[in-house]
Design an enzyme around this catalytic site. Structure first.
Site, PDB file in Angstrom:
ATOM      1  N   ASP A   1       0.752  -1.023  -0.107  1.00  0.00           N
ATOM      2  CA  ASP A   1      -0.026  -0.092  -0.017  1.00  0.00           C
ATOM      3  C   ASP A   1       0.623   1.422  -0.036  1.00  0.00           C
ATOM      4  O   ASP A   1       0.764   2.190   0.832  1.00  0.00           O
ATOM      5  CB  ASP A   1      -0.875  -0.075   1.254  1.00  0.00           C
ATOM      6  CG  ASP A   1      -1.760   1.244   1.344  1.00  0.00           C
ATOM      7  OD1 ASP A   1      -2.505   1.687   0.320  1.00  0.00           O
ATOM      8  OD2 ASP A   1      -2.059   1.653   2.386  1.00  0.00           O
TER       9      ASP A   1
ATOM     10  N   TYR B   1      -7.009  -3.541  12.486  1.00  0.00           N
ATOM     11  CA  TYR B   1      -7.681  -2.333  11.897  1.00  0.00           C
ATOM     12  C   TYR B   1      -9.162  -2.386  12.257  1.00  0.00           C
ATOM     13  O   TYR B   1     -10.062  -2.269  11.487  1.00  0.00           O
ATOM     14  CB  TYR B   1      -7.434  -1.749  10.483  1.00  0.00           C
ATOM     15  CG  TYR B   1      -6.215  -1.334  10.314  1.00  0.00           C
ATOM     16  CD1 TYR B   1      -5.921   0.070  10.295  1.00  0.00           C
ATOM     17  CD2 TYR B   1      -5.276  -2.165   9.759  1.00  0.00           C
ATOM     18  CE1 TYR B   1      -4.558   0.457  10.232  1.00  0.00           C
ATOM     19  CE2 TYR B   1      -3.788  -2.028   9.602  1.00  0.00           C
ATOM     20  CZ  TYR B   1      -3.404  -0.422   9.993  1.00  0.00           C
ATOM     21  OH  TYR B   1      -2.076  -0.026   9.371  1.00  0.00           O
TER      22      TYR B   1
HETATM   23  C1  BDP Z   1      -1.738  -2.571   6.923  1.00  0.00           C
HETATM   24  C2  BDP Z   1      -0.331  -2.529   5.792  1.00  0.00           C
HETATM   25  C3  BDP Z   1       0.264  -0.995   5.529  1.00  0.00           C
HETATM   26  C4  BDP Z   1      -1.259  -0.405   5.145  1.00  0.00           C
HETATM   27  C5  BDP Z   1      -2.108   0.031   5.846  1.00  0.00           C
HETATM   28  C6  BDP Z   1      -3.565   0.542   5.554  1.00  0.00           C
HETATM   29  O1  BDP Z   1       0.922  -3.271   6.462  1.00  0.00           O
HETATM   30  O2  BDP Z   1       1.113  -0.881   4.634  1.00  0.00           O
HETATM   31  O3  BDP Z   1      -0.783   1.054   4.541  1.00  0.00           O
HETATM   32  O4  BDP Z   1      -2.815  -1.452   6.098  1.00  0.00           O
HETATM   33  O5  BDP Z   1      -4.235  -0.113   4.858  1.00  0.00           O
HETATM   34  O6  BDP Z   1      -2.212  -3.691   6.679  1.00  0.00           O
HETATM   35  O7  BDP Z   1      -3.787   1.658   5.734  1.00  0.00           O
END
Ligand code: BDP
Length: 644
Positions: free
Chosen positions: A205, A502
């Site tokens: 990403d 997240y």
């Molecule tokens: C995580 C990744 C990171 C992404 C982040 C996101 O490690 O590189 O930028 O998610 O989605 O899973 O913001």
């Protein structure tokens, strides 16, 4: 069918490649009484090979004459990514070979003195590079974030009257075997796509910025020179122990003088052996920022090597900064100098407007000032090795680093094959060789969010982690997981569990109320299964600066704030037990590929891409300074809350 830089170009070249070898050292170039450095930063001539197979540069041997003689060139700054420098979208999104060239005037004394080694060094270039000097290939290198070099003395002496012309071809193509991996996909439906249309797919990403990202320079050493130094430190009561090994090249016998000096340049220990242990009485340990009143204390290890080549004698002098500290991990703690260390820090990217991933001193210093303002004591080099210049700043400021290799986006089962593993091991060799002496580096991370649940992951990570521990038995090794604790194949082999999650973002979007229960379950499950300390290595939410809503809605600054606060409440319960750190995703907004989930990049930064604070930065600052108050000793020059 061709791949730009794939089987047609990169593949063929690989057959004759000088593979990245680590049988020599990679000391950071420095000036000393025996060494000179000439920076080649500035404007280079540049051309992207936009021919359909991206191969015209090789077919027409662009390296053989001045680049301007074989076609149009533009100015390109080095170091910088080339993508955002022009108004040309086809260069921003280019995949394939680009060509850089620069003529250099080499000091006459370097040429005249046969006893001088002249080394050309590239700090990093993304992704695959081939280097010629006056039309002769001197080296090639795979991998976008680590340095490579070649001795070019004999070449420039061939015809001292011609200027030294350096040509560097760089290819950013990512395949299933590169690190990070990617794929090239051709679209053959002519009703939808023009002839030759292809895309570079990536599984990470951030924008695949390319070009010469770190300084290019020439440096000299005498013929017999200090090639490498390795230090490992320890202490016993008040006595510091610096175990060192010096490797010398170009001489079978060498006279050595190794002197360890304190900050005032007073000698505290010395030796004339090639390896040994230096004892430092009343040692001043290297401590992290906010853990001690005098963080980042560095000694200097001066290595003076002399050699007699009759009728004259030569000397080489190299000085390595040394921080004396230990790192240990228990089932619930991360210990620096035997004291519990709690990571309250950030994840970063090398990323900024215009220069992309190019090294930029104002940006580096600004970022350090912002990290110190935040009260951050650590960061992870997500998702690739950062510039050595940044690690040197960390050493001096006491900022603790989790040093990550570019193993990001290993999602396809074909990227777990032997060729991928072999390359991954070689990258770890190069990374450890480069960064082994930095006291700030306390842990290696071999990958980010690989498909750790896939069956081949077990053998892959077992091998990779064992190999890394063999390279450096003094530091813990981890990889960053987002996999389910019950299915993660590599977790048994790591020293510290690093988990990204997240909640209320990618899972249950909009439902802030699920965070406490889900985060609690996450920690209990991982700890219950592995009994290893845990770092929350990523958490966060996108916030478009200036977007507000109360009650909070996704993408507003308020929503980002609440996500952080809800995570923090759980961290506060668990950090008394086995949670040893929290690293926000992300320090600053950063550029990504275009896509429907990204509004001109990833907006999970607590600072904007221009390094202005969002509301979340103030929440984090309150928290980090409070944590520092609780867990460390605030330096006397800071007041709580700090205002640098
Ligand atoms: C995580 C990744 C990171 C992404 C982040 C996101 O490690 O590189 O930028 O998610 O989605 O899973 O913001």
């Amino acid at each position: 069918m061709f791949l730009p830089g794939g089987p047609g170009v990169l593949g063929a070249l690989c057959l004759c490649a000088v593979f990245n070898t680590v049988d020599s050292g990679m000391l950071f170039p420095q000036e000393s009484s025996s060494r000179e450095v000439k920076e080649l930063n500035g404007l280079w001539d540049f051309r992207a090979d936009k021919s359909p197979n991206r191969n015209q540069g090789f077919e027409r041997a662009w390296y053989k004459s001045r680049l301007a003689e074989t076609g149009p060139v533009i100015d390109m700054p080095v170091p910088a990514s080339y993508n955002d420098i022009t108004q040309d979208p086809s260069l921003r999104d280019f995949t394939g070979w680009v060509w850089y060239e620069r003529e250099v005037v080499v000091p006459a004394r370097w040429v005249a003195d046969e006893g001088t080694r002249v080394v050309l060094r590239v700090g990093s270039a993304h992704y695959y590079s081939i280097v010629w000097v006056n039309g002769v290939k001197v080296t090639e290198h795979e991998g976008g974030h680590l340095p490579f070099e070649a001795e070019i003395g004999s070449l420039i002496r061939k015809d001292p009257t011609t200027p030294c012309r350096i040509t560097i071809a760089v290819n950013n193509t990512l395949t299933l075997k590169t690190l990070p991996p990617g794929t090239i996909q051709y679209m053959s439906d002519r009703t939808k796509y023009p002839d030759g249309f292809f895309v570079q797919n990536i599984y990470f990403d951030f924008f695949n910025y390319a070009g010469i990202h770190r300084p290019v320079l020439l440096y000299t050493t005498p013929k017999a020179y200090v090639d490498d130094i390795t230090v490992v430190t320890d202490f016993l009561d008040n006595t510091g122990l610096v175990k060192y090994t010096v490797s010398v090249q170009g001489a079978t016998t060498a006279t050595l003088k190794v002197t360890l000096m304190d900050k005032d340049r007073h000698c505290v220990a010395s030796s004339s052996d090639q390896s040994g242990v230096l004892k430092v009485v009343d040692v001043k340990l290297w401590w992290p920022y906010l853990m001690h009143e005098n963080p980042g204390y560095l000694y200097s290890l001066e290595v003076r090597q002399s050699q007699t080549f009759l009728p004259r004698s030569t000397q080489d002098v190299y000085t390595l900064p040394v921080g004396i500290r230990t790192v240990n991990v228990t089932s619930t703690q991360f210990l620096i100098n035997n004291k519990p260390f709690y990571f309250h820090g950030v994840n970063k990217h090398e990323d900024s407007d215009i220069r992309g991933k190019g090294l930029d001193w104002p940006l580096i210093v600004k970022d350090f000032n912002l990290m110190k303002w935040l009260g951050a004591n650590s960061f992870r080099t997500s998702h690739y090795p950062y510039a050595e210049e940044i690690l040197q700043m960390c050493d001096r400021h006491g900022i603790v680093v989790i040093d990550e290799c570019p193993g990001v986006g290993i999602k396809d089962i074909r990227s777990f094959g032997n060729a991928s593993l072999t390359h991954h091991l070689a990258v770890m060799d190069e990374l450890v060789r480069r960064d082994k002496n930095h006291p700030s580096v306390v842990m290696w991370s071999v990958a980010n969010e690989p498909a750790a649940e896939m069956p081949p992951a077990e053998y892959y990570f077992k091998t990779l982690i064992k190999h890394t521990k063999g390279l450096d038995p003094t530091r813990p090794v981890t990889y960053i997981t987002d996999s389910n604790y019950a299915r993660d194949k590599g977790a048994p082999y790591v020293d510290v569990i690093c988990v990204n999650s997240y909640f209320s973002w990618y899972h249950d979007p909009g439902h802030l109320e699920v965070i406490p229960i889900q985060l609690n379950t996450q920690f209990e499950n991982w700890y219950g299964k592995y009994h290893k300390p845990i770092i929350q290595s990523e958490y966060g939410a996108d916030a478009v600066p200036g977007l507000h809503s109360d009650p909070p809605m996704m993408f507003t600054e308020e929503y980002q704030n609440v996500v952080l606060q809800k995570y923090h409440d759980v961290f506060d319960q668990k950090r008394k037990q086995y949670v040893i750190g929290e690293l926000i995703w992300n320090f600053a907004d950063f550029m990504t590929a275009q896509g429907i989930t990204r509004v001109v990049g990833n907006k999970k930064g607590v600072f904007t891409r221009q390094r202005q604070p969002k509301a979340a930065a103030f929440i984090l600052k309150e928290r980090y300074w409070r944590l520092a108050n609780e867990t460390g000793i605030l330096p006397p020059w800071t007041k709580y809350p700090c205002s640098l």
